[in-house]
Enzyme design. Structure first.
Site, PDB file in Angstrom:
ATOM      1  N   GLU A 228       0.852  -1.187   0.000  1.00  0.00           N
ATOM      2  CA  GLU A 228       0.000   0.000   0.000  1.00  0.00           C
ATOM      3  C   GLU A 228       0.888   1.238   0.000  1.00  0.00           C
ATOM      4  OE1 GLU A 228      -3.518   2.206   2.627  1.00  0.00           O
ATOM      5  OE2 GLU A 228      -2.698   0.272   3.277  1.00  0.00           O
TER       6      GLU A 228
ATOM      7  N   ASP B 143      -6.220   8.908   9.324  1.00  0.00           N
ATOM      8  CA  ASP B 143      -4.858   8.562   9.701  1.00  0.00           C
ATOM      9  C   ASP B 143      -4.589   8.932  11.155  1.00  0.00           C
ATOM     10  OD1 ASP B 143      -4.411   7.707   7.148  1.00  0.00           O
ATOM     11  OD2 ASP B 143      -3.456   9.569   6.489  1.00  0.00           O
TER      12      ASP B 143
END
Length: 265
Positions: free
Chosen positions: A53, A64
């Site tokens: 990724e 995040d």
């Protein structure tokens, strides 16, 4: 990147490995986080990653956690952009496993879905994750991704109703990204109990590979995640080491411990 994989490559690749009895491993790297960041891609693949990724930094990430935010800030402070990351990627040797870009929809809209997906394709990227794109708004990007030969993987969370979960599984390409816990990315002391339940709910409705992410930090957690899903995504634990100065050889060793743990399952 000279040997970009064929359209639909992410799902074919992951299905083939899964169907051969392998638990899947997808580590994460923030593009541009260090001057030699593309060297980590090869190290991950050599250590047994089945896909990688690739985070495209965004200034206002919503999902995040602290570690990935710090990595994005470090990359942006170096002056990187999506175009620069993809240019550096295109010049680097392909690691031989599918690359799956991950970013927020603002960056997709900046150039437009068609141009964005075409740029990914030229750089050798085969998949895409857009965590802030709900399934009912995904038509335009899904069409652009399919036209460019990019597998658009959708996210499912423990709070997703069953009918919507079935739609996500049906429309996802490459794999389904199962978010183990309601919250942001980051290392955790234990795998959330919701992870097993979500994976089980997804399995009832799809044969597509299911990768479990958010909070998988250690070999033991990876092994446990592999018991419930087809594989795991490991991000914050990787990026913490990179931010602390670990080089590709150090990360090769860490990814190898995750690989061994999954293989013991």
């Amino acid at each position: 990147m000279t040997n970009a994989l064929a359209p639909g490559a992410v799902e074919r690749h992951l299905r083939a490995r899964r169907d051969a009895g392998r638990r899947l491993l997808m580590p994460y790297i923030t593009g541009g986080v260090t001057p030699g960041w593309t060297d980590y891609l090869r190290a991950f693949a050599e250590a047994g990653a089945d896909a990688v990724e690739l985070g495209l930094p965004f200034s206002d990430p919503t999902l995040d956690g602290v570690t990935i935010q710090r990595a994005s800030e470090a990359a942006l402070a170096r002056g990187v952009s999506t175009r620069r990351i993809l240019a550096e990627l295109a010049e680097a040797p392909h690691p031989g496993v599918p690359l799956v870009a991950s970013t927020y929809y603002n960056l997709v809209l900046h150039d437009g879905p068609e141009a964005f997906c075409a740029a990914l394709r030229r750089a050798g990227v085969a998949g895409l994750i857009v965590p802030d794109l709900p399934v009912h708004e995904a038509d335009e990007l899904a069409d652009a991704a399919a036209a460019a030969g990019i597998d658009l993987a959708l996210l499912a969370s423990p709070a997703t109703p069953q009918a919507r979960l079935a739609e996500i599984a049906r429309r996802s390409r490459g794999f389904v990204y199962a978010v183990s816990v309601m919250g942001t990315t980051g290392e955790r002391a234990a795998l959330a109990a919701s992870a097993a339940e979500l994976a089980a709910r997804l399995r009832h409705g799809t044969d597509r590979p299911i990768l479990l992410g958010f909070g998988i930090s250690t070999p033991d957690q990876a092994r446990e995640g592999g018991r419930h899903a087809d594989g795991v995504v490991v991000g914050a634990a990787v990026m913490r080491r990179v931010l602390d100065g670990a080089g590709p050889d150090d990360l090769r060793a860490f990814i190898a411990t995750l690989r061994r743990a999954l293989d013991q399952e």
